[in-house]
Design a protein around this motif. Structure first.
Motif, mmCIF file in Angstrom:
data_model
loop_
_atom_site.group_PDB
_atom_site.id
_atom_site.type_symbol
_atom_site.label_atom_id
_atom_site.label_comp_id
_atom_site.label_asym_id
_atom_site.label_seq_id
_atom_site.Cartn_x
_atom_site.Cartn_y
_atom_site.Cartn_z
ATOM 1 N N ALA A 66 1.048 -1.300 -0.143
ATOM 2 C CA ALA A 66 -0.012 -0.060 -0.141
ATOM 3 C C ALA A 66 0.885 1.037 -0.079
ATOM 4 C CB ALA A 66 -0.914 -0.098 1.259
ATOM 5 N N PRO A 67 0.372 2.303 -0.607
ATOM 6 C CA PRO A 67 1.243 3.433 -0.495
ATOM 7 C C PRO A 67 1.955 3.800 0.564
ATOM 8 C CG PRO A 67 -0.603 3.949 -2.305
ATOM 9 C CD PRO A 67 -0.935 2.283 -1.391
ATOM 10 N N ARG A 68 1.098 3.761 1.587
ATOM 11 C CA ARG A 68 1.612 4.519 2.898
ATOM 12 C C ARG A 68 2.758 3.505 3.394
ATOM 13 N NH1 ARG A 68 -3.147 1.549 4.120
ATOM 14 N NH2 ARG A 68 -2.933 0.031 5.638
ATOM 15 N N HIS A 69 3.000 2.206 2.705
ATOM 16 C CA HIS A 69 4.266 1.482 3.249
ATOM 17 C C HIS A 69 5.273 1.415 2.351
ATOM 18 C CE1 HIS A 69 0.957 -0.753 5.717
ATOM 19 N NE2 HIS A 69 1.727 -0.015 6.421
ATOM 20 N N THR A 70 5.209 2.440 1.343
ATOM 21 C CA THR A 70 6.132 2.272 0.057
ATOM 22 C C THR A 70 7.554 2.582 0.594
ATOM 23 O OG1 THR A 70 4.646 2.761 -1.680
ATOM 24 C CG2 THR A 70 6.734 3.394 -2.081
ATOM 25 N N LEU A 71 7.810 3.572 1.499
ATOM 26 C CA LEU A 71 9.079 4.150 1.727
ATOM 27 C C LEU A 71 9.985 2.978 2.721
ATOM 28 C CD1 LEU A 71 8.917 7.696 2.895
ATOM 29 C CD2 LEU A 71 9.750 6.786 0.647
ATOM 30 N N VAL A 107 -0.253 1.466 -6.454
ATOM 31 C CA VAL A 107 0.848 0.661 -6.335
ATOM 32 C C VAL A 107 2.135 0.787 -7.433
ATOM 33 C CG1 VAL A 107 -0.723 -0.938 -5.180
ATOM 34 C CG2 VAL A 107 -0.013 -1.379 -7.560
ATOM 35 N N PHE A 108 1.616 1.371 -8.502
ATOM 36 C CA PHE A 108 2.725 1.274 -9.628
ATOM 37 C C PHE A 108 3.890 2.059 -9.462
ATOM 38 C CE2 PHE A 108 -1.229 -0.248 -11.397
ATOM 39 C CZ PHE A 108 -1.043 -1.163 -12.101
ATOM 40 N N PRO A 109 3.901 3.614 -9.046
ATOM 41 C CA PRO A 109 5.141 4.005 -8.756
ATOM 42 C C PRO A 109 5.975 3.298 -7.725
ATOM 43 C CG PRO A 109 3.044 5.725 -8.316
ATOM 44 C CD PRO A 109 2.741 4.224 -8.824
ATOM 45 N N ALA A 110 5.698 2.349 -6.798
ATOM 46 C CA ALA A 110 6.492 1.681 -5.965
ATOM 47 C C ALA A 110 7.176 0.574 -6.881
ATOM 48 C CB ALA A 110 5.715 1.156 -4.768
ATOM 49 N N LEU A 111 6.621 0.195 -7.661
ATOM 50 C CA LEU A 111 7.197 -0.940 -8.831
ATOM 51 C C LEU A 111 8.152 -0.402 -9.462
ATOM 52 C CD1 LEU A 111 3.920 -2.942 -9.496
ATOM 53 C CD2 LEU A 111 5.705 -3.606 -8.152
ATOM 54 N N LYS A 112 7.783 0.773 -10.074
ATOM 55 C CA LYS A 112 8.838 1.546 -11.052
ATOM 56 C C LYS A 112 10.118 1.945 -10.379
ATOM 57 C CE LYS A 112 9.235 5.675 -14.123
ATOM 58 N NZ LYS A 112 8.425 6.652 -14.618
ATOM 59 N N ALA A 113 9.781 2.429 -8.988
ATOM 60 C CA ALA A 113 10.974 2.629 -8.019
ATOM 61 C C ALA A 113 11.842 1.659 -7.705
ATOM 62 C CB ALA A 113 10.667 3.437 -6.789
ATOM 63 N N ARG A 114 11.470 0.448 -7.514
ATOM 64 C CA ARG A 114 12.122 -0.768 -7.393
ATOM 65 C C ARG A 114 12.941 -1.253 -8.408
ATOM 66 N NH1 ARG A 114 9.300 -6.635 -5.502
ATOM 67 N NH2 ARG A 114 8.260 -6.195 -7.606
ATOM 68 N N TYR A 218 -6.656 -0.371 -7.966
ATOM 69 C CA TYR A 218 -5.689 -0.485 -6.964
ATOM 70 C C TYR A 218 -4.882 0.798 -6.594
ATOM 71 C CZ TYR A 218 -5.487 -5.601 -6.758
ATOM 72 O OH TYR A 218 -6.125 -6.946 -6.892
ATOM 73 N N GLY A 219 -5.810 1.912 -6.662
ATOM 74 C CA GLY A 219 -5.417 3.238 -6.301
ATOM 75 C C GLY A 219 -5.037 4.183 -7.617
ATOM 76 N N ALA A 220 -4.816 3.524 -8.730
ATOM 77 C CA ALA A 220 -4.409 4.263 -9.979
ATOM 78 C C ALA A 220 -5.614 4.488 -10.908
ATOM 79 C CB ALA A 220 -3.440 3.381 -10.645
ATOM 80 N N ARG A 221 -5.623 5.628 -11.624
ATOM 81 C CA ARG A 221 -6.700 5.939 -12.665
ATOM 82 C C ARG A 221 -6.002 5.516 -13.817
ATOM 83 N NH1 ARG A 221 -11.297 7.284 -10.204
ATOM 84 N NH2 ARG A 221 -11.064 8.612 -8.242
ATOM 85 N N LEU A 222 -6.725 4.776 -14.762
ATOM 86 C CA LEU A 222 -6.457 4.106 -15.951
ATOM 87 C C LEU A 222 -6.760 4.675 -16.874
ATOM 88 C CD1 LEU A 222 -6.583 0.275 -14.922
ATOM 89 C CD2 LEU A 222 -4.580 1.497 -14.504
ATOM 90 N N ARG A 223 -5.945 4.404 -18.275
ATOM 91 C CA ARG A 223 -6.438 4.742 -19.485
ATOM 92 C C ARG A 223 -6.698 3.261 -20.033
ATOM 93 N NH1 ARG A 223 -1.456 8.388 -21.053
ATOM 94 N NH2 ARG A 223 -0.470 6.504 -20.004
ATOM 95 N N LEU A 224 -7.471 3.391 -21.043
ATOM 96 C CA LEU A 224 -8.014 2.262 -21.900
ATOM 97 C C LEU A 224 -7.067 1.036 -22.086
ATOM 98 C CD1 LEU A 224 -10.624 0.642 -22.742
ATOM 99 C CD2 LEU A 224 -9.723 1.590 -25.086
#
Length: 254
Positions: A66-71, A107-114, A218-224
């Motif tokens: 979850a975003p609050r646990h990303t760091l 959740v996607f920015p955390a995956l990109k950061a990893r 999962y918290g993200a706004r998606l395009r098609l």
């Protein structure tokens, strides 16, 4: 050659470890650092040194938090990378998600950061980005449920069998590092709503599924097309129908 698979008590870790064994290699499956099932949020240096003793390949499968646990999750990932380098690990394999490079929320920015941590670590690496697995459909439904209605955004998906992902992960782990990204997707394309609806019906579970462009994923706004792979993706063979047909009936599962 010893392979250590870090996972958060998930089926993906078990299957990946079994397929690594099938290649004839020694494998150890351990809780991922920073995950809820780890013995400590960040293992000590001695614990990591013991885990990685003699390890040639690390496979990191823990899903994004979850975003609050990303760091704290990224901090634990950094510690794992440093421990791997100190232990002489020669290949780090990371499971990520299709869309991690372009979806900016949830959740996607955390995956990109990893992925970025891995690329900067200096250790030879391979990143495998997968689409949603067939097994994840009910989790997607649960995340979008409100008053017995499942709300999902209008998005296209190419879901894939977890086993097909695990097979490719194991093959990647025992092969030369990619020094880049490989995507894997299923052979068929569906609307996200149709994918979830079919899964619920197979479970004889009749929540209604509705599409709304304001619904997050999962918290993200998606395009098609955000969840679809690129042109060079590895396309798995198992169809959704084949996967559903091969599952035991809901009332016979343990």
């Amino acid at each position: 050659m010893k392979v250590v698979v870090f996972d958060d008590d998930g089926l993906m870790g078990v299957e990946t470890a079994l397929w690594v064994q099938d290649h004839g290699y020694e494998v150890r499956l351990v809780p991922a650092p920073g995950g809820p099932h780890s013995p400590a949020p960040t293992p000590t240096s001695d614990e990591m040194a013991e885990t990685l003793d003699g390890c040639a390949v690390m496979v990191h499968l823990a899903p994004a938090p979850a975003p609050r646990h990303t760091l704290s999750w990224l901090r634990a990932t950094g510690e794992l990378l440093r421990a791997g380098a100190a232990a002489g690990v020669r290949h780090h394999v990371c499971l990520s998600a299709v869309g991690a490079d372009r979806i900016t929320g949830g959740v996607f920015p955390a995956l990109k950061a990893r992925e970025a941590l891995l690329q900067r670590s200096g250790t030879p690496y391979s990143v495998l980005r997968a689409t949603q697995t067939y097994e994840a459909a009910e989790d997607i439904a649960d995340a979008g449920t409100e008053d017995w209605i499942v709300w999902v955004p209008p998005a296209e998906v190419r879901p894939v069998s977890l086993t097909d992902v695990a097979i490719l992960l194991a093959h990647t782990a025992v092969s030369r590092p990619l020094h880049g990204v490989l995507e894997i997707a299923g052979p068929e394309q569906f609307g996200l709503d149709a994918f979830v609806r079919t899964a619920l019906r197979a479970e004889t579970e009749y929540r209604r599924v509705r599409t709304d462009p304001r619904s997050p994923f999962y918290g993200a706004r998606l395009r098609l097309l955000d969840l679809l792979p690129g042109a060079g993706a590895r396309i798995a063979r198992t169809t959704y129908r084949e996967w559903l047909t091969g599952r035991p009936a809901p009332d016979t599962r343990p």
